[in-house]
Scaffold this active site. Sequence first.
Site, short mmCIF file in Angstrom:
data_model
loop_
_atom_site.label_atom_id
_atom_site.label_comp_id
_atom_site.label_asym_id
_atom_site.label_seq_id
_atom_site.Cartn_x
_atom_site.Cartn_y
_atom_site.Cartn_z
N LYS A 7 0.86 -1.18 0.00
CA LYS A 7 0.00 0.00 0.00
C LYS A 7 0.89 1.22 0.00
O LYS A 7 2.04 1.17 0.46
CB LYS A 7 -0.89 0.00 1.25
CG LYS A 7 -2.14 0.83 1.10
CD LYS A 7 -3.20 0.10 0.30
CE LYS A 7 -4.47 0.88 0.19
NZ LYS A 7 -5.56 0.06 -0.35
N GLY A 49 -20.71 6.79 2.50
CA GLY A 49 -19.66 7.14 1.54
C GLY A 49 -20.17 6.97 0.13
O GLY A 49 -20.47 5.85 -0.29
N GLY A 68 -18.62 7.63 -2.80
CA GLY A 68 -17.50 7.80 -3.73
C GLY A 68 -17.58 6.69 -4.76
O GLY A 68 -18.66 6.17 -5.04
N ASN A 69 -16.45 6.30 -5.29
CA ASN A 69 -16.44 5.26 -6.31
C ASN A 69 -17.11 3.97 -5.82
O ASN A 69 -18.05 3.46 -6.43
CB ASN A 69 -14.99 5.00 -6.75
CG ASN A 69 -14.87 3.76 -7.62
OD1 ASN A 69 -14.87 2.64 -7.11
ND2 ASN A 69 -14.81 3.94 -8.91
N GLY A 78 -18.89 3.24 -2.93
CA GLY A 78 -20.24 3.36 -2.38
C GLY A 78 -21.27 3.56 -3.48
O GLY A 78 -22.33 2.93 -3.48
N TYR A 79 -20.95 4.43 -4.44
CA TYR A 79 -21.91 4.70 -5.51
C TYR A 79 -22.19 3.43 -6.32
O TYR A 79 -23.34 3.07 -6.56
CB TYR A 79 -21.39 5.81 -6.44
CG TYR A 79 -22.14 5.81 -7.75
CD1 TYR A 79 -23.47 6.24 -7.81
CD2 TYR A 79 -21.55 5.31 -8.92
CE1 TYR A 79 -24.18 6.18 -9.01
CE2 TYR A 79 -22.26 5.26 -10.11
CZ TYR A 79 -23.57 5.69 -10.15
OH TYR A 79 -24.28 5.62 -11.32
P1 NAD Z 1 -13.63 7.86 -2.80
O1 NAD Z 1 -12.67 8.92 -2.45
O2 NAD Z 1 -14.11 7.75 -4.20
O3 NAD Z 1 -14.94 7.99 -1.89
C1 NAD Z 1 -14.94 8.11 -0.51
C2 NAD Z 1 -16.30 8.66 -0.13
O4 NAD Z 1 -16.43 8.64 1.30
C3 NAD Z 1 -16.55 10.11 -0.55
O5 NAD Z 1 -17.87 10.23 -1.05
C4 NAD Z 1 -16.43 10.89 0.76
O6 NAD Z 1 -17.20 12.08 0.74
C5 NAD Z 1 -16.99 9.88 1.72
N1 NAD Z 1 -16.65 10.10 3.12
C6 NAD Z 1 -15.48 10.47 3.68
N2 NAD Z 1 -15.62 10.55 5.02
C7 NAD Z 1 -16.89 10.22 5.30
C8 NAD Z 1 -17.65 10.12 6.49
N3 NAD Z 1 -17.11 10.35 7.68
N4 NAD Z 1 -18.96 9.73 6.40
C9 NAD Z 1 -19.51 9.47 5.21
N5 NAD Z 1 -18.84 9.56 4.06
C10 NAD Z 1 -17.56 9.93 4.09
O7 NAD Z 1 -12.98 6.50 -2.29
P2 NAD Z 1 -13.32 5.02 -2.75
O8 NAD Z 1 -12.39 4.64 -3.83
O9 NAD Z 1 -14.78 4.88 -2.98
O10 NAD Z 1 -12.90 4.19 -1.46
C11 NAD Z 1 -13.74 4.08 -0.33
C12 NAD Z 1 -13.22 3.00 0.59
O11 NAD Z 1 -13.14 1.77 -0.13
C13 NAD Z 1 -11.81 3.20 1.16
O12 NAD Z 1 -11.73 2.65 2.45
C14 NAD Z 1 -10.92 2.42 0.23
O13 NAD Z 1 -9.71 2.03 0.85
C15 NAD Z 1 -11.83 1.24 -0.03
N6 NAD Z 1 -11.51 0.52 -1.27
C16 NAD Z 1 -11.54 1.15 -2.48
C17 NAD Z 1 -11.29 0.41 -3.62
C18 NAD Z 1 -11.40 1.02 -4.99
O14 NAD Z 1 -11.33 0.28 -5.97
N7 NAD Z 1 -11.63 2.31 -5.12
C19 NAD Z 1 -10.96 -0.96 -3.54
C20 NAD Z 1 -10.95 -1.56 -2.29
C21 NAD Z 1 -11.23 -0.81 -1.16
#
Ligand code: NAD
Length: 423
Positions: free
Chosen positions: A102, A215, A217-218, A220-221
């Site tokens: 990481k 959340g 983001g990517n 959650g959406y």
């Molecule tokens: P992202 O930056 O696209 O989205 C994160 C979202 O969380 C944003 O909408 C942000 O506003 C929201 N957020 C932040 N703090 C918050 C809070 N206290 N309450 C509610 N919402 C909050 O990130 P992502 O890529 O969607 O990643 C999200 C999680 O998933 C992380 O823990 C990441 O390590 C994990 N993850 C991501 C991937 C990937 O492919 N992107 C893969 C495995 C794990």
Amino acid sequence: MSLFGSAIKNLERAGKLQNIDAQMIEILSHPRRILQFSLPIKMDNGKVKVFEGYRVQYNSARGPYKGGIRYHPEANLDEVKALAFWMTIKCAVAGIPYGGAKGGIKLDPKKLSARELEDVSRAYVRALKDLIGPHQDVPAPDVNTNAKIMGWMVDEYMSIPGNEGKNAVFTGKPIELGGSLGREQATGAGGFFVLMNVLKHLKKDSKKTRVIVQGTGNVGYWFAKYAYDAGMKIVGMSDSQGGLYDTRGRGMNPDEVMNTKRTKGLIAGVYCSGSVCGSVGYKSMSNAKLLEMECDVLAPAALEDQLTSGNAARVKANIVLELANGPTTPDADAKFEKRGVIVVPDVLANAGGVVTSYLEWVQNLQSFYWEEKVVIDRMHALMDSAFSAVWSIKEKKKTSMRMAAYAVALERIAEAIRLRGGV
Ligand code: NAD
């Protein structure tokens, strides 16, 4: 306890459960390599600012190191170590030929211009250039990094003489630079496939399942979108600005919520700066309060340490689907286990991202690209078999899904270490 400390606690517990040699646990309690570097960047105002960057290469017994790069003002070595350890476990649970790593840079991306972000991203690659590569260490996006940033990074890496054409060094790239179709939705979709398996084994009707997603983001959406399209009711969504809850129980369309977020504008063409709170027709509340609202499935998809001993007793969900990494503290985990709440661990629930990264890497190495459906179907098959391996140990050992997932991973990693002549 530090995040890394609590990650290792789970390793020790799983080691006992699966009778793994103590020497093996000792090996896996330490990252193989920790890198920390300073990245001096000339800012738009002409002044130099020094950013701190990290890369932890945890273990490579099963294949090249693999893991994302996070941009966050609170990024730190302890967190990166824990995330690198989880990647090692996750790749093994998913059954893909990778170790775990990481990376991160301590910065607030919303305070940087696009030019400053590009410079710091390229500087990060220059600092790491000799220790990453398609068969050494393959980074990817994580929180606050995306395909655009991977594009800058892969360009920086490939402009070094000898590295021409080696686009398999990063995954999560833009399609035009060798990215895979399906990667964008992969983590959320993979979480959805795992949830469908859980509901099936619990004999629950997915169409009657009420879901809260923390959340937007990517991850959650896309998870919300797959769940919504399958007929589940999304009763709550949140982002860093706040949460929304559907008191009418009809469920919200994630696309409508996302559109509101998007129309609020973009910062530097890289980040969405809007908030779910602009959506109308729902009750707005703090993102902390949303975690405690009525639902069947709570899917934390933001950051770590969201479900703690402070709020675990008030969480009403029967299933916690850990889409984020490390959203449940060990205390909260123990409380959930006692109450019979099923926690689907991050190392399984969000593995769809790294599985599709693996499929991107395979396509890059063979220079032969697949249609989106082929990619998603292959990911789906790998997620189903990871789920089956975990569920069967959970049933056999009468343990939590987290312990079962760690047990599956440990068995596979320990075998690789043994076969390579380790202790
Ligand atoms: P992202 O930056 O696209 O989205 C994160 C979202 O969380 C944003 O909408 C942000 O506003 C929201 N957020 C932040 N703090 C918050 C809070 N206290 N309450 C509610 N919402 C909050 O990130 P992502 O890529 O969607 O990643 C999200 C999680 O998933 C992380 O823990 C990441 O390590 C994990 N993850 C991501 C991937 C990937 O492919 N992107 C893969 C495995 C794990």
